[in-house]
Design a protein around this motif. Structure first.
Motif, PDB file in Angstrom:
ATOM      1  N   LYS A 156      57.472  67.350  55.271  1.00  8.55           N
ATOM      2  CA  LYS A 156      57.960  67.776  56.581  1.00  8.55           C
ATOM      3  C   LYS A 156      57.855  69.287  56.761  1.00  8.55           C
ATOM      4  O   LYS A 156      57.702  69.772  57.891  1.00  8.55           O
ATOM      5  CB  LYS A 156      59.418  67.331  56.766  1.00  8.55           C
ATOM      6  CG  LYS A 156      59.580  65.845  57.020  1.00  8.55           C
ATOM      7  CD  LYS A 156      61.038  65.484  57.214  1.00  8.55           C
ATOM      8  CE  LYS A 156      61.184  64.036  57.645  1.00  8.55           C
ATOM      9  NZ  LYS A 156      60.630  63.776  58.991  1.00  8.55           N
ATOM     10  N   ARG A 157      57.939  70.028  55.670  1.00  9.75           N
ATOM     11  CA  ARG A 157      57.944  71.482  55.776  1.00  9.75           C
ATOM     12  C   ARG A 157      56.554  72.104  55.695  1.00  9.75           C
ATOM     13  O   ARG A 157      56.428  73.323  55.579  1.00  9.75           O
ATOM     14  CB  ARG A 157      58.848  72.066  54.686  1.00  9.75           C
ATOM     15  CG  ARG A 157      60.334  71.862  55.002  1.00  9.75           C
ATOM     16  CD  ARG A 157      61.233  72.444  53.946  1.00  9.75           C
ATOM     17  NE  ARG A 157      62.630  72.410  54.387  1.00  9.75           N
ATOM     18  CZ  ARG A 157      63.672  72.624  53.597  1.00  9.75           C
ATOM     19  NH1 ARG A 157      63.482  72.901  52.309  1.00  9.75           N
ATOM     20  NH2 ARG A 157      64.901  72.580  54.076  1.00  9.75           N
ATOM     21  N   GLN A 158      55.527  71.296  55.793  1.00  5.59           N
ATOM     22  CA  GLN A 158      54.178  71.858  55.806  1.00  5.59           C
ATOM     23  C   GLN A 158      53.955  72.730  57.035  1.00  5.59           C
ATOM     24  O   GLN A 158      53.180  73.682  56.993  1.00  5.59           O
ATOM     25  CB  GLN A 158      53.145  70.728  55.767  1.00  5.59           C
ATOM     26  CG  GLN A 158      53.100  69.988  54.436  1.00  5.59           C
ATOM     27  CD  GLN A 158      52.051  68.894  54.434  1.00  5.59           C
ATOM     28  OE1 GLN A 158      50.876  69.146  54.705  1.00  5.59           O
ATOM     29  NE2 GLN A 158      52.469  67.681  54.146  1.00  5.59           N
ATOM     30  N   ASP A 159      54.638  72.407  58.132  1.00  4.45           N
ATOM     31  CA  ASP A 159      54.489  73.189  59.360  1.00  4.45           C
ATOM     32  C   ASP A 159      55.524  74.300  59.477  1.00  4.45           C
ATOM     33  O   ASP A 159      55.343  75.249  60.240  1.00  4.45           O
ATOM     34  CB  ASP A 159      54.605  72.272  60.583  1.00  4.45           C
ATOM     35  CG  ASP A 159      53.529  71.202  60.597  1.00  4.45           C
ATOM     36  OD1 ASP A 159      52.384  71.521  60.228  1.00  4.45           O
ATOM     37  OD2 ASP A 159      53.839  70.052  60.959  1.00  4.45           O
ATOM     38  N   ASN A 160      56.639  74.160  58.751  1.00  3.29           N
ATOM     39  CA  ASN A 160      57.722  75.144  58.835  1.00  3.29           C
ATOM     40  C   ASN A 160      58.483  75.120  57.521  1.00  3.29           C
ATOM     41  O   ASN A 160      59.292  74.226  57.277  1.00  3.29           O
ATOM     42  CB  ASN A 160      58.652  74.819  60.007  1.00  3.29           C
ATOM     43  CG  ASN A 160      59.842  75.768  60.097  1.00  3.29           C
ATOM     44  OD1 ASN A 160      59.948  76.736  59.340  1.00  3.29           O
ATOM     45  ND2 ASN A 160      60.749  75.486  61.019  1.00  3.29           N
ATOM     46  N   SER A 161      58.232  76.091  56.670  1.00  2.80           N
ATOM     47  CA  SER A 161      58.811  76.090  55.324  1.00  2.80           C
ATOM     48  C   SER A 161      60.326  76.233  55.329  1.00  2.80           C
ATOM     49  O   SER A 161      60.981  75.929  54.332  1.00  2.80           O
ATOM     50  CB  SER A 161      58.195  77.219  54.489  1.00  2.80           C
ATOM     51  OG  SER A 161      58.495  78.483  55.062  1.00  2.80           O
ATOM     52  N   LYS A 162      60.904  76.696  56.453  1.00  8.32           N
ATOM     53  CA  LYS A 162      62.351  76.883  56.528  1.00  8.32           C
ATOM     54  C   LYS A 162      63.028  75.833  57.410  1.00  8.32           C
ATOM     55  O   LYS A 162      64.172  76.003  57.828  1.00  8.32           O
ATOM     56  CB  LYS A 162      62.665  78.281  57.054  1.00  8.32           C
ATOM     57  CG  LYS A 162      62.209  79.389  56.104  1.00  8.32           C
ATOM     58  CD  LYS A 162      62.621  80.760  56.603  1.00  8.32           C
ATOM     59  CE  LYS A 162      62.185  81.848  55.620  1.00  8.32           C
ATOM     60  NZ  LYS A 162      62.589  83.198  56.083  1.00  8.32           N
ATOM     61  N   LEU A 163      62.314  74.743  57.679  1.00  6.44           N
ATOM     62  CA  LEU A 163      62.866  73.679  58.513  1.00  6.44           C
ATOM     63  C   LEU A 163      64.206  73.199  57.964  1.00  6.44           C
ATOM     64  O   LEU A 163      64.331  72.876  56.787  1.00  6.44           O
ATOM     65  CB  LEU A 163      61.886  72.502  58.566  1.00  6.44           C
ATOM     66  CG  LEU A 163      62.355  71.256  59.332  1.00  6.44           C
ATOM     67  CD1 LEU A 163      62.416  71.539  60.825  1.00  6.44           C
ATOM     68  CD2 LEU A 163      61.424  70.075  59.041  1.00  6.44           C
ATOM     69  N   MET A 164      65.228  73.167  58.825  1.00 11.22           N
ATOM     70  CA  MET A 164      66.530  72.652  58.425  1.00 11.22           C
ATOM     71  C   MET A 164      66.471  71.130  58.383  1.00 11.22           C
ATOM     72  O   MET A 164      66.094  70.484  59.358  1.00 11.22           O
ATOM     73  CB  MET A 164      67.613  73.106  59.403  1.00 11.22           C
ATOM     74  CG  MET A 164      69.004  72.591  59.072  1.00 11.22           C
ATOM     75  SD  MET A 164      69.646  73.204  57.493  1.00 11.22           S
ATOM     76  CE  MET A 164      70.059  74.894  57.944  1.00 11.22           C
ATOM     77  N   ILE A 165      66.838  70.563  57.242  1.00  9.99           N
ATOM     78  CA  ILE A 165      66.807  69.118  57.030  1.00  9.99           C
ATOM     79  C   ILE A 165      68.232  68.604  56.895  1.00  9.99           C
ATOM     80  O   ILE A 165      69.055  69.203  56.202  1.00  9.99           O
ATOM     81  CB  ILE A 165      66.023  68.758  55.749  1.00  9.99           C
ATOM     82  CG1 ILE A 165      64.562  69.203  55.851  1.00  9.99           C
ATOM     83  CG2 ILE A 165      66.126  67.262  55.444  1.00  9.99           C
ATOM     84  CD1 ILE A 165      63.715  68.394  56.788  1.00  9.99           C
ATOM     85  N   GLU A 166      68.521  67.487  57.552  1.00  9.83           N
ATOM     86  CA  GLU A 166      69.790  66.800  57.312  1.00  9.83           C
ATOM     87  C   GLU A 166      69.519  65.506  56.563  1.00  9.83           C
ATOM     88  O   GLU A 166      68.725  64.672  57.008  1.00  9.83           O
ATOM     89  CB  GLU A 166      70.528  66.480  58.611  1.00  9.83           C
ATOM     90  CG  GLU A 166      71.831  65.717  58.355  1.00  9.83           C
ATOM     91  CD  GLU A 166      72.683  65.489  59.589  1.00  9.83           C
ATOM     92  OE1 GLU A 166      73.588  64.640  59.527  1.00  9.83           O
ATOM     93  OE2 GLU A 166      72.445  66.169  60.611  1.00  9.83           O
ATOM     94  N   ALA A 167      70.149  65.360  55.419  1.00  9.00           N
ATOM     95  CA  ALA A 167      70.102  64.109  54.665  1.00  9.00           C
ATOM     96  C   ALA A 167      71.345  63.315  55.037  1.00  9.00           C
ATOM     97  O   ALA A 167      72.465  63.747  54.764  1.00  9.00           O
ATOM     98  CB  ALA A 167      70.078  64.388  53.169  1.00  9.00           C
ATOM     99  N   HIS A 168      71.133  62.179  55.683  1.00  6.10           N
ATOM    100  CA  HIS A 168      72.266  61.393  56.169  1.00  6.10           C
ATOM    101  C   HIS A 168      72.405  60.113  55.354  1.00  6.10           C
ATOM    102  O   HIS A 168      71.514  59.260  55.361  1.00  6.10           O
ATOM    103  CB  HIS A 168      72.097  61.055  57.645  1.00  6.10           C
ATOM    104  CG  HIS A 168      73.252  60.276  58.189  1.00  6.10           C
ATOM    105  ND1 HIS A 168      74.518  60.816  58.308  1.00  6.10           N
ATOM    106  CD2 HIS A 168      73.347  58.986  58.603  1.00  6.10           C
ATOM    107  CE1 HIS A 168      75.337  59.899  58.791  1.00  6.10           C
ATOM    108  NE2 HIS A 168      74.657  58.783  58.971  1.00  6.10           N
ATOM    109  N   ILE A 169      73.514  60.000  54.638  1.00  2.17           N
ATOM    110  CA  ILE A 169      73.775  58.827  53.807  1.00  2.17           C
ATOM    111  C   ILE A 169      74.505  57.797  54.656  1.00  2.17           C
ATOM    112  O   ILE A 169      75.693  57.937  54.957  1.00  2.17           O
ATOM    113  CB  ILE A 169      74.600  59.209  52.564  1.00  2.17           C
ATOM    114  CG1 ILE A 169      73.861  60.276  51.755  1.00  2.17           C
ATOM    115  CG2 ILE A 169      74.874  57.975  51.704  1.00  2.17           C
ATOM    116  CD1 ILE A 169      74.684  60.888  50.635  1.00  2.17           C
ATOM    117  N   GLY A 170      73.768  56.792  55.088  1.00  5.82           N
ATOM    118  CA  GLY A 170      74.329  55.745  55.938  1.00  5.82           C
ATOM    119  C   GLY A 170      73.841  54.394  55.456  1.00  5.82           C
ATOM    120  O   GLY A 170      72.657  54.087  55.553  1.00  5.82           O
TER     121      GLY A 170
END
Length: 465
Positions: free
Chosen positions: A160-174
């Motif tokens: 996912k970060r190939q386009d934006n190395s600082k992309l904010m990611i949310e890991a959602h445990i559901g």
């Protein structure tokens, strides 16, 4: 050869002596019962807690190999101790990929939010459950090795970060159920957050990744004892009914890196809350835990609006959330994210669902009454679109897939192909390890469904013969 005592210790395994049987518990809530005769070629033994000690003439390597072989050969008998349902252990050497299923694994819907499902099963029996979870449900359960999830998650983040190395990611445990039933949750959170994950190790019992050794010189590489700064631009959130949380477990999860708890409180009238939960439900405990979380982390209260059952409770829940502002660090009330009850093929459907127009009218009226913003969107959680994960096959295509385990629901089978799992809803008599021809019937967001073409052909012939 001289007899000696060798002790094997594990992090995820616990042992119970049960007369002629040895019960081996995996992640606390899953177990296999083994005849003690299976170990007679190894030597006499004493087991308890997280360790088992053998008196044997074998060297340690040979002992581990034989013990691992016994466990690996019996893991197909895994059960969930809450409901005695059969269970499947998904690990790095199981041959079961972690992308493709809605029941377990990792789901990427082409956004910066990645869904993580480490376990199935629930301690409640909610009347509206979308997957029909509960003690009496005829389902197959799944539990996933945390290191396996972390490895897959890290690869997906890199993609996912190939386009934006600082992309904010949310890991959602559901989960399809209650994630607090997953005893490795703190380790999973810490690993996802990025603390000490350079080296991930796991015991490979019989080459099957079961248990993880807990010797003093063995390091899982997952440090849960240090609060992780968000240096990796990753936030972690969780959906929970709150009943199994304690102040100690909240502290441990926050220390591991949990950022937000989404707690489902569906009513503040105790009798109605129990009715909706479908079983004994300690509302006072959940309210107290919500107060405690408000002091420690971000809190979101997430009721499900069930038409004709709990509409009148929504305003009470919003007011309860407002009362928690005195506990939060910024003195603002927790977010209330009201969900619209939806009918599902696999769920319990006590009422007819509202259409979205009616639901949003209700939300607008409630906002006006309470002065609280209740209509949420992806932008409120900083969720952005990302590059889509490639699909190895598309709806309508025919592939060869290998049967790897039973599916979640009766009549389903899980197959694997091209590093994806496919839920085959009409698999017929296909056996584990068998290769079958599968027609892909669904591929949205890399979640795949299919049908066994041979079984479908046989069914058509039988119908017209």
């Amino acid at each position: 050869m001289k007899m000696k005592t060798i002790r094997l210790s594990f992090h995820y395994l616990e042992f119970e002596d049960k007369a002629d049987l040895l019960r081996v518990n995996l992640f606390r809530y899953f177990y296999i019962d083994l005849s003690k005769r299976l170990f007679k070629s190894i030597g006499s033994f004493k087991a308890g807690g997280h360790s088992i000690a053998f008196t044997t003439d074998l060297d340690k390597g040979s002992l581990e190999g034989q013990f691992n072989s016994v466990i690996a050969g019996s893991i197909s008998g895994l059960r969930n101790s809450l409901n005695n349902r059969r269970a499947v252990y998904v690990h790095r050497n199981s041959g079961i990929p972690l992308i493709g299923s809605v029941s377990f694994s990792i789901i990427d819907r082409n956004t910066s939010l990645i869904e993580i499902k480490p376990v199935t099963g629930c301690n409640l029996n909610c009347i509206y459950c979308s997957v029909g979870e509960g003690a009496n449900s005829e389902l197959t359960d799944f539990v996933v090795e945390p290191e396996y999830i972390i490895e897959c998650f890290k690869r997906l983040v890199e993609f996912k970060r190939q386009d934006n190395s600082k992309l904010m990611i949310e890991a959602h445990i559901g989960c399809q159920g209650e994630p607090l039933l997953y005893s490795a949750l703190p380790e999973l959170v810490a690993g996802i957050k990025g603390a000490g994950c350079t080296h991930l190790a796991s015991d490979r019992v019989g080459g099957k990744g079961i248990g993880r050794r807990a010797d003093n010189n063995s390091d899982s590489g997952i440090n849960i004892n240090k609060r992780n700064k968000n240096e990796n631009n990753i936030t972690v959130s969780i959906d929970t009914n709150g009943t199994l949380l304690t102040e100690a477990s909240v502290d441990k999860l926050v220390q591991a890196g949990m950022d937000r708890f989404n707690i489902s409180i569906n009513a503040l009238e105790p009798g109605l809350a129990r009715e909706i939960a479908g079983c004994c439900y300690n509302l006072d405990h959940v309210k107290e835990i919500a107060k405690y979380i408000a002091k420690k982390a971000e809190l979101l209260i997430a009721p499900v609006l069930i038409p004709s059952i709990n509409e009148c409770e929504m305003i009470k829940i919003v007011e309860f959330a407002k009362s928690l502002s005195k506990y939060t660090k910024d003195k603002k009330p927790p977010v209330v994210g009201i969900q619209n009850f939806l009918e599902y093929r696999t769920g319990r459907n006590p009422v007819r669902q509202w259409g979205w127009n009616r639901f949003y009218r209700f939300i607008a009226e409630l906002e006006e009454q309470t002065g609280v913003k209740l209509r949420m969107s992806e932008s409120d959680f900083s969720i952005t679109k990302t590059r889509p994960l490639p699909k190895p096959f598309r709806k309508g295509s025919t592939i060869t897939a290998r049967v790897v385990c039973p599916g979640r629901h009766k009549g389903e089978t899980i197959c694997a192909a091209s590093d994806r799992v496919i839920t085959v809803r009409r698999a017929g008599s296909a056996k584990q390890g068998q290769e079958i021809k599968v027609k892909i019937t669904g591929d949205k967001h890399n979640v795949f469904y299919g049908e066994n073409l041979e079984h479908a052909r046989f069914a058509r012939i039988s119908r017209f013969s």
